[in-house]
Design a protein around this motif. Structure first.
Motif, PDB file in Angstrom:
ATOM      1  N   UNK A  33      43.102  36.397  35.232  1.00 37.29           N
ATOM      2  CA  UNK A  33      44.352  37.049  34.801  1.00 37.29           C
ATOM      3  C   UNK A  33      44.217  38.567  34.738  1.00 37.29           C
ATOM      4  N   UNK A  34      43.059  39.035  34.318  1.00 36.23           N
ATOM      5  CA  UNK A  34      42.857  40.478  34.234  1.00 36.23           C
ATOM      6  C   UNK A  34      42.989  41.146  35.593  1.00 36.23           C
ATOM      7  N   UNK A  35      42.417  40.509  36.625  1.00 38.27           N
ATOM      8  CA  UNK A  35      42.511  41.049  37.988  1.00 38.27           C
ATOM      9  C   UNK A  35      43.958  41.044  38.475  1.00 38.27           C
ATOM     10  N   UNK A  36      44.656  39.941  38.174  1.00 39.83           N
ATOM     11  CA  UNK A  36      46.066  39.837  38.575  1.00 39.83           C
ATOM     12  C   UNK A  36      46.895  40.911  37.866  1.00 39.83           C
ATOM     13  N   UNK A  37      46.616  41.131  36.572  1.00 41.91           N
ATOM     14  CA  UNK A  37      47.355  42.147  35.816  1.00 41.91           C
ATOM     15  C   UNK A  37      47.132  43.540  36.389  1.00 41.91           C
ATOM     16  N   UNK A  38      45.914  43.813  36.813  1.00 43.86           N
ATOM     17  CA  UNK A  38      45.634  45.122  37.421  1.00 43.86           C
ATOM     18  C   UNK A  38      46.417  45.291  38.722  1.00 43.86           C
ATOM     19  N   UNK A  46      53.985  43.039  31.747  1.00 51.83           N
ATOM     20  CA  UNK A  46      54.818  42.754  30.573  1.00 51.83           C
ATOM     21  C   UNK A  46      56.065  41.954  30.937  1.00 51.83           C
ATOM     22  N   UNK A  47      56.716  42.326  32.034  1.00 52.15           N
ATOM     23  CA  UNK A  47      58.030  41.745  32.342  1.00 52.15           C
ATOM     24  C   UNK A  47      57.943  40.439  33.133  1.00 52.15           C
ATOM     25  N   UNK A  48      56.807  40.218  33.842  1.00 51.09           N
ATOM     26  CA  UNK A  48      56.721  39.023  34.677  1.00 51.09           C
ATOM     27  C   UNK A  48      55.568  38.098  34.294  1.00 51.09           C
ATOM     28  N   UNK A  49      54.360  38.654  34.195  1.00 53.57           N
ATOM     29  CA  UNK A  49      53.185  37.803  33.971  1.00 53.57           C
ATOM     30  C   UNK A  49      53.197  37.152  32.594  1.00 53.57           C
ATOM     31  N   UNK A  50      53.423  37.930  31.534  1.00 54.92           N
ATOM     32  CA  UNK A  50      53.398  37.375  30.176  1.00 54.92           C
ATOM     33  C   UNK A  50      54.483  36.311  29.988  1.00 54.92           C
ATOM     34  N   UNK A  51      55.750  36.559  30.393  1.00 52.47           N
ATOM     35  CA  UNK A  51      56.763  35.501  30.299  1.00 52.47           C
ATOM     36  C   UNK A  51      56.386  34.247  31.109  1.00 52.47           C
ATOM     37  N   UNK A  52      55.806  34.466  32.299  1.00 48.93           N
ATOM     38  CA  UNK A  52      55.387  33.330  33.111  1.00 48.93           C
ATOM     39  C   UNK A  52      54.328  32.493  32.389  1.00 48.93           C
ATOM     40  N   UNK A  53      53.350  33.150  31.763  1.00 52.15           N
ATOM     41  CA  UNK A  53      52.312  32.425  31.022  1.00 52.15           C
ATOM     42  C   UNK A  53      52.905  31.671  29.844  1.00 52.15           C
ATOM     43  N   UNK A  54      53.873  32.278  29.171  1.00 51.40           N
ATOM     44  CA  UNK A  54      54.520  31.620  28.040  1.00 51.40           C
ATOM     45  C   UNK A  54      55.211  30.331  28.476  1.00 51.40           C
ATOM     46  N   UNK A  55      55.747  30.338  29.680  1.00 49.32           N
ATOM     47  CA  UNK A  55      56.440  29.157  30.192  1.00 49.32           C
ATOM     48  C   UNK A  55      55.465  28.085  30.688  1.00 49.32           C
ATOM     49  N   UNK A  56      54.196  28.422  30.790  1.00 50.31           N
ATOM     50  CA  UNK A  56      53.206  27.486  31.328  1.00 50.31           C
ATOM     51  C   UNK A  56      52.100  27.180  30.314  1.00 50.31           C
ATOM     52  N   UNK A  65      42.721  26.958  26.460  1.00 47.51           N
ATOM     53  CA  UNK A  65      41.677  27.684  25.742  1.00 47.51           C
ATOM     54  C   UNK A  65      41.325  28.983  26.473  1.00 47.51           C
ATOM     55  N   UNK A  66      41.179  28.892  27.770  1.00 48.00           N
ATOM     56  CA  UNK A  66      40.879  30.097  28.559  1.00 48.00           C
ATOM     57  C   UNK A  66      42.018  31.108  28.463  1.00 48.00           C
ATOM     58  N   UNK A  67      43.261  30.619  28.475  1.00 46.65           N
ATOM     59  CA  UNK A  67      44.416  31.508  28.374  1.00 46.65           C
ATOM     60  C   UNK A  67      44.424  32.222  27.017  1.00 46.65           C
TER      61      UNK A  67
END
Length: 586
Positions: A33-38, A46-56, A65-67
Motif C-alpha cells: 500500500x505504501x508503494x501504491x500511495x507514493x 486521501x480521496x481514492x485509496x483510503x475510501x477504497x480500503x474502507x469499502x474492502x 491484520x496487514x491493512x
C-alpha cells in the motif's frame, strides 16, 4: 496508455488483486500500500485509496491484520498530521471486527494516528470516534474503545475530560465480561494519563471494583494494574490502596489470578519499598512458592533471585531457601527448570559462605536432574557462582558433574557444555584445563551429531585465542592431525574445518609444513564432499602463506580439482582460484 488511464493504474491493479481468490496475492497487495500511495500522491491517496480500503474491510483476517498495521504508518502518505484524520474511518471499522488480533492492531494504529492529531481534529474526529466505539451495540467495539482512551484523554480539552472518565467508568461496569476484562487491562495505562487527584478517587474506586469482579478473567487482568498503580501512587497511598488487594489476590480462589500475582509481585515490592515488602509481601510470596498449582509455582520460582535481593540474608535463608530446596525436587519439571534458570543468581546475593552451605547442594541436585532443560539452565549460569565461591571450590564441587554432562545422551546438553568451555577455561587456567577438559574437547570432534562437531571446531578456535599460538601448536594441532585418516568421512571433514579455523593462530611454519599438506592431500579423497571442502577451505590459507607456497602447492591442487567430474568440486575450486587471482591483483 494515455495519461488518464495511467493515473488510474495503481488503483486498478489493487482492485483486481483484492478481488482475486488467492489470499496470498491479496495479502501481498496490502503490504504494498505504501508503494501504491507514493504512486498516487497524497491527494489521490486521501480521496481514492483510503475510501477504497474502507469499502474492502470484509476479507480474511490475515489481510485485515496487514491493512490495520499499514494504516498506522500511513500518516505521511495522506499529507502528514493535517490530514491524518482521514485514516480514522477505515481504522474504526477494523477495530470492530470479530478477530481479536485485527482489533488490537487497529487500536494500536489508532493510537499512532491520534498522537499526531491537532486539538481541533481530536475534538472534531477522534473523540466522536471514541464515543461511537464506547457506546457501540456490539461488544467488540466497546472492547476496542478501552485502548483508545489513553491516547484521547491527554489531548482532549479540559471540558471533555470528565465525560471521558465517565465513559470509561461505564465500560468498567459493562454487562459483558469481555468489555470489563479489556477495561481492567487498560486501566493502568489510562490512569497514567489522568490528573493525580482523579487517580486516588475515581480511578482507584474502579480498580477496587474490578478486583472484586465475579469473573476471574477480569480479576487476573486487574492484577496487572497493581504494579502500574504502585508506580503512580505515593508510597503511603500504595500501602493503603494496593497492598491489601495484592495480599487478597495472592490467596484468590482462581489459580490464574494467583499466577498473575506471582508474576507481578517483584514490581509491587519495588513500589512499596523493601521494608514493607519484607514484612507484608515476602510471606505472600512464600505461599505462592508452595502453591498447589504448578503454573503458579513456575511463575514464583522465576522470581526467586529478584525477591532475595529485596530481603536480608536472614530472611532469604530462613524463609525462602527452605522452600527453594523443596522446589529443586518438585514433581513438575517445568518448576525445576524455572528455578534452575534463576537460582545461580542467588550466589552474589547470599555471599560465599551461604552459597557453599546452602546453594551448592541444590546446584548439584539440579545438575543431575533427569530433565534436560533443568540441566541446561544451570550450566548456562555457572559463571555467577564462580564469581562468588572461586574456581577452586567450583571445580571441586561442580566440575565432576560438568564432565559427566559433557557425555550426556542429549546432544543439546553437550552443546551447552561446549559453549561454556571457553569461559570455564579462562577461569581454570591452562594447566587445569589440559588435565581435566582437554580430552573432552578433542572427543567432541568425533561426535555423531553435526551441530556438536561444528561447535567443537569453533570451541578449539576460541581456546586458541584464549591460550595463545604456542599452546595451540603444542596441544591442538598434533591431536587434530592424528584424526586426518579417520575412516568416517564426516570426521575427516571436521578435521579440515578445524585446521582452517586454527591456521591464523599458528606460526607460518606450522601452517605451511604441518597443516596445509594434510588439507591438500585430502583433495585426492574418494568422497566429493571432502574434495569440495578442500577447495573451500584453501581460501583460508591463501592470505596466510607466501606466493611461493601458493604457486607450488595450492594452485596445482586447485587446478586438478577444477577438472573434477563433480560440479560442486569444480565450482568451489573455481572460486578459490579466483581468490588467488584477486590477491595477486591486490
Amino acid at each position: 496508455m494515455d495519461s488518464e488511464t495511467d493515473d488510474l493504474y495503481p488503483i486498478a491493479i489493487l482492485i483486481d488483486e483484492l478481488k482475486n481468490e488467492d489470499i496470498q496475492l491479496r495479502l501481498n497487495s496490502i503490504k504494498r500500500l505504501g508503494t501504491i500511495a507514493l504512486a498516487l500522491g497524497e491527494e489521490r491517496t486521501r480521496s481514492e485509496l483510503i475510501p477504497f480500503l474502507h469499502e474492502n474491510t470484509d476479507d480474511e483476517d490475515e489481510v485485515l491484520l496487514a491493512m490495520a498495521e499499514e494504516l498506522g504508518n500511513f500518516v505521511s502518505h495522506v499529507g502528514g498530521p493535517e490530514y491524518a484524520y482521514t485514516l480514522l474511518v477505515p481504522l474504526e471499522t477494523l477495530s470492530t471486527v470479530e478477530e481479536t488480533v485485527v482489533r488490537d492492531k487497529a487500536v494500536e494504529s489508532l493510537g499512532k494516528v491520534g498522537e499526531v492529531l491537532s486539538e481541533q481534529h481530536t475534538v472534531q474526529y477522534y473523540i466522536p470516534l471514541l464515543k461511537r466505539l464506547a457506546q457501540g451495540e456490539w461488544f467488540t467495539s466497546r472492547v476496542s474503545s478501552c485502548g483508545v482512551f489513553q491516547t484521547a484523554y491527554p489531548r482532549a480539552p479540559p471540558n471533555l475530560r470528565a465525560e471521558l472518565r465517565s465513559m470509561f467508568q461505564a465500560l468498567c461496569h459493562d454487562e459483558t465480561p469481555m468489555v470489563r476484562r479489556s477495561a481492567a487491562q487498560k486501566l493502568g495505562k489510562f490512569a497514567a494519563k489522568i490528573e493525580k487527584e482523579f487517580v486516588k478517587g475515581e480511578i482507584m474506586t474502579l480498580f477496587t471494583e474490578l478486583t472484586q469482579d465475579d469473573q476471574d478473567s477480569v480479576r487476573l487482568l486487574a492484577v496487572e494494574g497493581c504494579a502500574a498503580f504502585g508506580k503512580l501512587l505515593d508510597k503511603d497511598d500504595c500501602v493503603q490502596y494496593v497492598l491489601p488487594i495484592v495480599q487478597k489476590f495472592a490467596q484468590d480462589k482462581s489459580w490464574r489470578v494467583r499466577y498473575m500475582v506471582a508474576n507481578q509481585l517483584y514490581e509491587l515490592c519495588e513500589s512499596v519499598g523493601p521494608e514493607l515488602a519484607k514484612q507484608d509481601l515476602v510471606p505472600a510470596y512464600v505461599k505462592l512458592l508452595k502453591d498447589n498449582e504448578a503454573e503458579v509455582r513456575i511463575a514464583a520460582a522465576g522470581k526467586v533471585a529478584a525477591m532475595c535481593k529485596l530481603c536480608n540474608n536472614e530472611q532469604s535463608v530462613g524463609q525462602i531457601l527452605p522452600v527453594v530446596k523443596e522446589l529443586a525436587n518438585d514433581g513438575s519439571q517445568h518448576v525445576r527448570a524455572a528455578l534452575a534458570s534463576v537460582i545461580m543468581g542467588l550466589a552474589p546475593v547470599l555471599g560465599k559462605a551461604a552459597t557453599i552451605e546452602q546453594l551448592v547442594p541444590i546446584f548439584l541436585a539440579l545438575l543431575k536432574d533427569e530433565w534436560p532443560d533443568v540441566r541446561l539452565n544451570i550450566i548456562s549460569k555457572l559463571d555467577h557462582v564462580n564469581q562468588v565461591i572461586g574456581i577452586d571450590l567450583l571445580s571441586q564441587s561442580l566440575l565432576p558433574a560438568i564432565v559427566e554432562l559433557a557425555e550426556d545422551k542429549h546432544w543439546r546438553i553437550r552443546l551447552a557444555i561446549i559453549e561454556y568451555i571457553p569461559l570455564l577455561a579462562s577461569q581454570l587456567g591452562v594447566a587445569f584445563f589440559d588435565e581435566k577438559l582437554g580430552s573432552l574437547c578433542m572427543g567432541w570432534l568425533q561426535d555423531q551429531v553435526y551441530s556438536i562437531r561444528e561447535a567443537a571446531s569453533t570451541n578449539l578456535k576460541r581456546l586458541a585465542e584464549e591460550f595463545g599460538s604456542e599452546w595451540a601448536q603444542t596441544h591442538l594441532v598434533p591431536s587434530i592431525l592424528g584424526m586426518a585418516k579417520n575412516g568416517n568421512y564426516l570426521y575427516r571433514m571436521t578435521v579440515l574445518t578445524c585446521l582452517a579455523l586454527l591456521a591464523p593462530f599458528v606460526s607460518t611454519d606450522v601452517c605451511c609444513n604441518s597443516m596445509l599438506p594434510v588439507v591438500l592431500s585430502a583433495a585426492k579423497d574418494r568422497v566429493p564432499n571432502i574434495k569440495f571442502n578442500v577447495a573451500k577451505l584453501t581460501q583460508s590459507f591463501i592470505p596466510l602463506v607466501g606466493s611461493a607456497v601458493i604457486d607450488s602447492s595450492i594452485r596445482p591442487c586447485l587446478l586438478e580439482l577444477n577438472s573434477d567430474p563433480d560440479s560442486d568440486v569444480r565450482f568451489f575450486a573455481g572460486q578459490a582460484l579466483a581468490t588467488i587471482e584477486l590477491q595477486k591483483g591486490a
